[in-house]
Enzyme design. Structure first.
Site, PDB file in Angstrom:
ATOM      1  N   GLU A   1      35.813  38.389  55.943  1.00 20.80           N
ATOM      2  CA  GLU A   1      35.656  39.573  56.787  1.00 20.80           C
ATOM      3  C   GLU A   1      36.959  39.833  57.522  1.00 20.80           C
ATOM      4  OE1 GLU A   1      30.906  39.195  57.957  1.00 20.80           O
ATOM      5  OE2 GLU A   1      32.429  39.105  59.522  1.00 20.80           O
TER       6      GLU A   1
ATOM      7  N   ASP B   1      31.668  41.993  71.239  1.00 22.48           N
ATOM      8  CA  ASP B   1      32.473  40.788  71.080  1.00 22.48           C
ATOM      9  C   ASP B   1      32.684  40.054  72.392  1.00 22.48           C
ATOM     10  OD1 ASP B   1      33.368  40.364  68.299  1.00 22.48           O
ATOM     11  OD2 ASP B   1      34.078  42.436  68.507  1.00 22.48           O
TER      12      ASP B   1
ATOM     13  N   TYR C   1      23.087  40.470  57.246  1.00 20.06           N
ATOM     14  CA  TYR C   1      23.791  39.617  58.194  1.00 20.06           C
ATOM     15  C   TYR C   1      22.857  39.373  59.367  1.00 20.06           C
ATOM     16  CZ  TYR C   1      27.844  38.183  61.100  1.00 20.06           C
ATOM     17  OH  TYR C   1      28.738  37.506  61.895  1.00 20.06           O
TER      18      TYR C   1
END
Ligand SMILES: Cc1ncc(COP(=O)(O)O)c(C=O)c1O
Lengths: 283, 397
Positions: free
Chosen positions: A57, A68, A182
């Site tokens: 990725e 994040d 995912y």
């Protein structure tokens, strides 16, 4: 220019098929493109593949990475400072494609893609040799304008499922997904965690009831031991922040690429050891 | 006329729910809870009672005889949101959302804040309804709004300074969203403006529309007709949409939003999103943004911390594109002049944010005939800004 073509299934599905035949989980390292420079990113991709990465990725840095934690926030800031724009990243990927066929996924936030233009981005990314797109802040409800050109250009859209996603919703998302799903292992942002969540294996097992797609697990996995644990029940293990931290620690050194490679090798060893090799398979 | 937002949370192309999957179920839960609450007589009664007895509604509509005479044009009225408990319109929103949080059984309430007004209003509601409270605030704003930081702490909130990015409102919002991703099961994220993912822009608009509904009643009682122009400052756009919304169908009422032109629109140091931005996706919605040619969000500047944000609520983007509202921009210097002018003519110290609306009204009024009526939304009082204003005027406190 390369061997990529626009018909499904692409490199991602092929890679999962090979791994499944070997009864092996995939290792998917995440690195931010341009951290610390695009030249280093190119070297890192080749080294990580050589040391056991099955897919990679590539983070597209964004000024406001809302999902994040601090490690990947700082990595994104370094990537931006190094000039890792979408055009520069795609140019690097084109070059990489002369040297490797490892499946590559762009991982990022929607605004830079939206600004580039969904149609143009999908065409350019496919031409450069990108295999999939994972856009953190683009849930399936909003994804049509990207999913259409992605499918047209043979790019997989990788969707996230979270611990908060109800099973019925997971079923619907799985129907529009391709490549793999995912599963976000923690209710939280990216970043290393000391412990994996206790119900992780059970949650992944439950998702098996709604999809036949491979299920990758990421967010918070940072050690070979954790990678091994997850590999026992998941089809892929994603490791991101831990690599961002390694790169950061080695920022001014020249052995950054080798250090990251060794870490990835240790992760892959643990992943291989987690399951018995399929009879007759050679690693 | 179609009711907006639509079921996908859209105002035309704007709005939507651009968030990480972890938050999607929470947004659906919130939407359902809100749709139930708004139809529930108990919720409506609570909102009404606290609005009257705690916030101090209705706020007055005040005719500025002195300022009007001085400018010699349209009659200027002020909608006195500065007289709300906690000092700004923000509390209309925090009251309603806090009641929703209680209804939903959420034990912790979080918010981002720029000027600190929304943080104070959230901390106030958390104290009143006994919720845990954490406020995220850019470290630059922590410094320039020190008084409000102290108020929030006094009210029992934790104030978490945010050091990433430009260290101001957009970064505080990022951090509040990151926190919510990790705490979504027991935390109510109480956004402070009419932006963010659906259903927030709708909820905040509905709650702030009390400003416009009262204004409508009050101006009809006083002038026996609707106003010709309504002026409000715009950041995310909650005070503006609150006063605009009940007038949207009245084509004869001009709606003017005023953004922060900072040091001027010719340079990069401003926060005039609609005037100088382009369409993009940030903080859960598609809207106008200040961004570079690669879709990276630009840093902004305004002397008013509460206008210092590179986005705008999706309904304003829609009102701009449809031409129903118009948007102007006012510089730091013009806002400071307007603040001084309102102090001297009317004895009212406006917040720096609201001073932007006043500044535009001062420009506009003399160009209009005397029988015209203008309402300016005075969104907040200036007490919180005294340090900044003193510094700007070269005074050491
Ligand atoms: C007094 C005052 N007015 C206006 C604003 C701008 O916000 P909005 O555009 O949501 O009304 C703020 C924000 O902090 C404020 O404190």
């Amino acid at each position: 220019m390369d061997t990529h073509n626009n018909t499904h299934p692409g490199r991602i599905a092929a890679r999962f098929r090979e791994l499944r035949a070997r009864n092996e989980a995939a290792l998917i390292p995440f690195i931010v493109a341009g951290d610390p420079s695009l030249r280093r990113t190119r070297e890192l991709v080749l080294e990580l593949e050589a040391r056991g990465a099955d897919l990679i990725e590539l983070g597209v840095p964004f000024s406001d990475p809302m999902a994040d934690g601090p490690a990947n926030q700082r990595a994104a800031a370094r990537g931006l400072a190094a000039g890792a724009t979408l055009p520069a990243i795609l140019a690097m990927v084109s070059e990489l494609r002369r040297a490797t066929q490892v499946p590559l996924i762009l991982f990022g936030y929607y605004n830079p893609i939206f600004h580039y233009g969904c149609d143009r981005l999908c065409a350019d990314a496919a031409r450069a040799g990108i295999d999939g797109l994972l856009v953190v802040d683009l849930p399936p409800e909003e994804a049509a304008e990207l999913a259409r050109p992605a499918a047209h250009n043979g790019l997989d859209i990788i969707y996230l499922l979270a611990p908060t996603t109800p099973l019925e919703r997971a079923r619907r998302i799985a129907r529009s997904a391709s490549g793999f799903l995912y599963y976000v292992s923690v209710t939280g942002v990216t970043g290393a965690r000391a412990r994996l969540s206790a119900d992780l294996a059970g949650n992944v097992e439950q998702l098996r009831t709604v999809t036949k797609l491979p299920i990758g697990v990421g967010f918070g996995i940072s050690t070979p031991a954790q990678a091994g644990q997850v590999a026992a029940f998941a089809d892929a293990v994603v490791v991101g922040s831990a690599l961002s931290l390694l790169i950061e620690a080695d920022y001014n050194e020249n052995d950054l690429v080798a250090t990251a490679g060794e870490f990835v090798a240790a992760l892959k060893d643990a992943i291989r050891a987690a399951r018995p090799a399929a009879p007759g398979a050679t690693a | 006329m179609q009711k907006l937002p639509d079921s996908r949370g859209r105002f035309g192309q704007f709005g939507g729910r651009y968030v990480a999957e972890t938050l999607m179920p929470a947004l659906f839960e919130l939407e359902t809870a809100y749709q139930q609450a708004r139809r529930d007589p108990k919720f409506r009664a609570d909102l009404k009672r606290y609005s009257a007895e705690y916030v101090g509604r209705p706020t007055p509509l005040y005719f500025c005889a002195n300022l009007t005479a001085k400018l010699g044009g349209a009659k200027i009225y002020l909608k006195r949101e500065d007289l709300c408990h906690t000092g700004a319109h923000k509390v209309n929103n925090t009251l309603g959302q806090a009641l929703l949080a209680v209804r939903m059984g959420k034990t912790r309430v979080t918010a981002e804040t720029g000027a600190g007004q929304h943080g104070v209003a959230t901390a106030t509601m958390a104290a009143l309804f006994r919720r845990q409270c954490e406020i995220f605030m850019g470290s630059v704003d922590v410094e320039r709004q020190a008084l409000n930081v102290f108020r929030m702490k006094l009210l029992g909130a934790t104030v978490t300074p945010v050091d990433s990015g430009s260290k101001s409102l957009k970064d505080a919002l990022n951090e509040a969203l990151r926190d919510w991703i990790a705490t979504v099961r027991d935390t109510y994220y109480l956004i402070g403006t009419a932006a963010g993912p659906h259903p927030y822009p709708m909820i905040v608009r509905d709650l702030q529309s009390v400003i416009g509904r009262e204004t409508r009643r009050q101006i009809i009682a006083r002038e026996n007709r609707l106003p010709d122009v309504i002026v409000a400052c715009v950041n995310g756009g909650s005070n503006a949409i609150g006063i605009f919304h009940p007038f949207i169908r009245d084509a004869g009422v001009r709606l003017v939003g005023v953004e922060a032109a900072g040091l001027g629109l010719s340079g990069p140091l401003h926060a005039a999103t609609i005037a100088a931005g382009s369409v993009g996706v940030l903080h859960g919605n598609r809207t106008y943004l200040l961004q570079d040619e690669m879709g990276q969000i630009r840093e902004t500047h305004s002397i008013a911390a509460g206008l210092d944000y590179p986005g705008v609520g999706p309904e304003h983007a829609w009102l701009k594109d449809t031409g129903r509202a118009e948007y102007a921009a006012v510089t730091d210097a013009e806002a400071l002049d307007a603040l001084k002018a309102l102090c001297e003519t009317e004895g009212i110290i406006p917040a720096l944010e609201s001073s932007h609306a006043v500044a535009h009204a001062i420009k506009l009024a003399p160009t209009l005939p005397r029988e015209r009526i203008m309402v300016v939304n005075l969104s907040g009082r200036g007490d919180k800004d005294m340090q900044t204003v003193a510094t700007a005027f070269g005074v050491t406190l």
